[in-house]
Design a protein around this motif. Structure first.
Motif, PDB file in Angstrom:
ATOM      1  N   PRO A   1       1.937   9.569   3.981  1.00 56.70           N
ATOM      2  CA  PRO A   1       2.673  10.369   2.995  1.00 56.70           C
ATOM      3  C   PRO A   1       3.097  11.728   3.548  1.00 56.70           C
ATOM      4  CG  PRO A   1       0.812   9.306   1.966  1.00 56.70           C
ATOM      5  CD  PRO A   1       0.679   9.045   3.450  1.00 56.70           C
TER       6      PRO A   1
ATOM      7  N   ASP B   1       0.846  -1.196   0.000  1.00 54.48           N
ATOM      8  CA  ASP B   1       0.000   0.000   0.000  1.00 54.48           C
ATOM      9  C   ASP B   1       0.883   1.250   0.000  1.00 54.48           C
ATOM     10  OD1 ASP B   1      -1.697   2.086   0.533  1.00 54.48           O
ATOM     11  OD2 ASP B   1      -2.706   1.115   2.215  1.00 54.48           O
ATOM     12  N   GLN B   2       0.818   2.024  -1.046  1.00 54.38           N
ATOM     13  CA  GLN B   2       1.714   3.173  -1.158  1.00 54.38           C
ATOM     14  C   GLN B   2       1.311   4.347  -0.286  1.00 54.38           C
ATOM     15  OE1 GLN B   2       2.410   3.931  -5.316  1.00 54.38           O
ATOM     16  NE2 GLN B   2       3.553   2.037  -5.546  1.00 54.38           N
ATOM     17  N   THR B   3       0.227   4.188   0.466  1.00 52.48           N
ATOM     18  CA  THR B   3      -0.068   5.216   1.470  1.00 52.48           C
ATOM     19  C   THR B   3       0.560   4.853   2.813  1.00 52.48           C
ATOM     20  OG1 THR B   3      -2.124   4.196   2.219  1.00 52.48           O
ATOM     21  CG2 THR B   3      -2.276   5.722   0.363  1.00 52.48           C
ATOM     22  N   ARG B   4       1.148   3.677   2.896  1.00 53.06           N
ATOM     23  CA  ARG B   4       1.821   3.251   4.135  1.00 53.06           C
ATOM     24  C   ARG B   4       3.312   3.160   3.832  1.00 53.06           C
ATOM     25  NH1 ARG B   4      -1.961   0.090   7.515  1.00 53.06           N
ATOM     26  NH2 ARG B   4      -3.942   0.002   6.428  1.00 53.06           N
TER      27      ARG B   4
END
Lengths: 402, 207
Positions: free
Chosen positions: B152, B121-124
């Motif tokens: 972010p 997950d690119q928000t984590r």
């Protein structure tokens, strides 16, 4: 760094004359463009700090050399551009207005040669050199408001690009989420010209789309912005076929594919992305990439473990016998490789071979003192090796000692 | 292409997003004036989420936000600490992975799927696994995972989740708070919520 032969080939063939018209200087010129660049720098910093950027100086050097050759063939300053790889198995690439390009490991892992890579990078460079982010921003005056709405409401709708979350309300969102059909077509055309000027085989550009369309059909993937926005995949493929058909020089000088150079420079991406594919449950893609890596690095213990683990966790699509063989092979090469003990131990445990599983599970715990799933493994071991009755837990019928 | 209908929202754990979402929901609900958003603070009466078939106690000083179909609670505001209890059908799509949690799956495998999905997950950013252990929730086998990550914006979040693998579905109880000061301050409240969870059969959609 090795000399870039395609660039030289392009010069020899004299195809530079077919390159795009002179582009504007890659520097902000107006107030709104300065603002856009600042947003780009903020976004670049956020991405670079995220932990999702692949740290591989040799790979970056290679990618930058491809970009530098494409830039030089069109009279651009090579140091206006730089490339980073994002550890993400989805199929995407994007450029920020300041010349920073990002390419996902998933996209890189599906490419077969340098010409395909060049077609993607040349396309992305054009978004920067032709100020597509600025044009896009100016054409959408309520852009920030729209983006704030996207970043807020997307989680409710459940469909969004993770990078838009990183982005927040940055005006550079179009760089990632895609441009209008006209701008994408321009990027295809100018990118194609740059690719040609650099001496690459432009027949590889539509080939990228064919590979990716097949991949998309197989997996229910996230929308790959580079390929999936306007115009659609088929249209994009046709753009390149049209350009190739009109290129009379192709028949006598098709250009270079750069397969060997590409394979050497990007092999590690197959290992890294193969693991990402495995963890995301795309076992076929993982299998393909990991076996390709094994061909490039036959002595790798890690790739044997990953192929074995992929077969172990793939459920009905997996092959437990193959998993066992590869895990045993990995351990024969390096008995201290803890993950292979874990995988083999669990495989044997679940197959009911408790006596065979126990040494591997125990060895895993010995080798990896900080394993986050230690408690599960200890529980398996308890079942493999039941604790013998304590000396004083004698049967009730036995008289107690005085 | 991703389909909206099958999208799981399990991963949406960032406080900012949650606060904005709930704020927006409050405004919308207030606007149409059909369902009043309310905060329930009665910690003496167990709270049941009828659509989930799950009952939990509100910790003293906390409040439950309704009419959210999940059991969602906070003490000082969603930015500072959130407990969310929800329920998912087996086979439901999980964000950032093609793998799903299925009926009869081993607890270790189910935990690994969620941890891998978190890691993708690119928000984590910079996800760290603090712990991952088997757990029993209201008599059901399951697991407990604990992670930290950065948003972010750079805020370190600490998240603990219990997952109960029930016959017909799985129940997730999550506690999310900024790592510094807040997570530890209220983690005992979360553990008590989990201890008090009562998981009934999953209500039929008609009901």
């Amino acid at each position: 760094m090795r000399a870039h032969r395609p660039a030289l080939l392009g010069l020899i063939l004299g195809v530079v004359a077919t390159a795009s018209p002179a582009v504007e200087n890659l520097q902000p010129a107006t107030q709104d463009e300065h603002g856009l660049w600042q947003e780009a720098v903020d976004l670049q910093n956020a991405i670079d700090r995220s932990g999702f950027v692949l740290e591989d100086p040799a790979l970056e050097t290679y990618l930058n050399s491809v970009v530098a050759a494409l830039a030089a063939a069109d009279g651009l300053a090579a140091d206006d551009f730089s490339v980073k790889v994002v550890r993400d198995p989805t199929l995407n690439a994007f450029a920020l207005p300041n010349g920073r390009l990002y390419i996902h490991s998933g996209l890189l892992a599906r490419m077969l040669n340098e010409a395909q890579l060049a077609s993607v990078l040349a396309h992305e460079m054009t978004h920067a050199t032709h100020r597509h982010a600025l044009k896009s921003q100016r054409s959408r005056k309520t852009k920030t408001g729209i983006l704030q709405a996207i970043s807020m409401s997307a989680p409710i709708a459940g469909d969004y690009s993770p990078l838009i979350d990183i982005l927040g309300s940055y005006g550079t969102a179009a760089a990632i989420s895609g441009y209008s059909k006209a701008l994408e077509t321009e990027a295809d055309e100018v990118g194609w010209q740059r690719m040609r000027a650099c001496g690459y085989d432009t027949a590889e550009a539509p080939a990228v789309f064919r590979v990716l369309m097949a991949d998309l059909a197989e997996h229910e993937r996230k929308e790959p912005f580079f390929f999936g926005t306007h115009p659609k995949l088929v249209d994009r493929e046709k753009n390149f076929e049209r350009l190739n058909a009109a290129d009379k020089k192709r028949a006598t000088a098709p250009g270079e594919k750069g397969e060997e150079r590409f394979a050497q420079a990007t092999a590690r991406v197959l290992l890294i992305n193969g693991e990402l594919e495995m963890r995301a449950g795309r076992h076929d893609a993982a299998r393909d990439q990991l076996w390709r890596y094994r061909a490039a690095d036959p002595a790798s213990v890690r790739v044997r473990w990953l192929i074995g683990e992929n077969e172990r966790i793939a459920g009905p699509q997996g092959d437990p016998a193959e998993a066992r063989k590869l895990l045993e092979e990995a351990l024969a090469m390096d008995e201290t490789f803890a993950p292979a003990h874990r995988s083999l131990g669990i495989l044997l445990y679940r197959a009911g071979e408790l006596a065979a599983a126990a040494p591997h599970l125990r060895r895993f715990l010995d080798l990896d003192r900080t394993a986050h799933d230690r408690a599960y493994i200890e529980a398996y071991l308890d079942k493999c090796e039941p604790t013998p009755p304590a000396p004083d837990s004698t049967p009730a019928s036995t008289p107690a000692s005085p | 292409m991703r389909t909206h209908a099958t999208r799981a929202r399990f991963h949406t754990g960032i406080h900012t997003r949650l606060a904005l979402t709930l704020g927006l929901a409050t405004l919308l609900l207030a606007g149409c004036a059909t369902v009043e958003p309310t905060w329930v603070t009665d910690s003496a009466t167990p709270q049941t989420a009828k659509k989930l078939g799950v009952t939990a106690n509100i910790p003293p000083g906390w409040a439950r936000f309704t009419p959210d179909p999940d059991l969602v609670m906070t003490k000082d505001g969603f930015l500072l600490q959130t407990i969310r209890v929800t329920r998912r059908d087996y086979g439901t799509k999980i964000e950032n992975t093609d793998r799903t949690i299925t009926r009869g799956m081993e607890d270790q495998d189910a935990a690994q799927i969620l941890l891998d999905a978190f890691a993708a997950d690119q928000t984590r950013h910079n996800l760290q696994i603090v712990s991952n252990t088997p757990a029993t929730i209201d008599g059901h086998a399951g697991f407990r995972i604990e992670v930290t990550y950065k948003t972010p914006e750079g805020l370190t979040i600490h998240e603990t989740a219990y997952v109960a693998l029930v016959d017909d579905s799985y129940v997730i109880a999550r506690y999310t708070a900024p790592h510094r000061h807040y997570h530890e301050l209220h983690s005992l409240d979360f553990e008590r919520v989990v201890e008090g969870l009562k998981i009934g059969p999953k209500p039929s959609k008609k009901g």
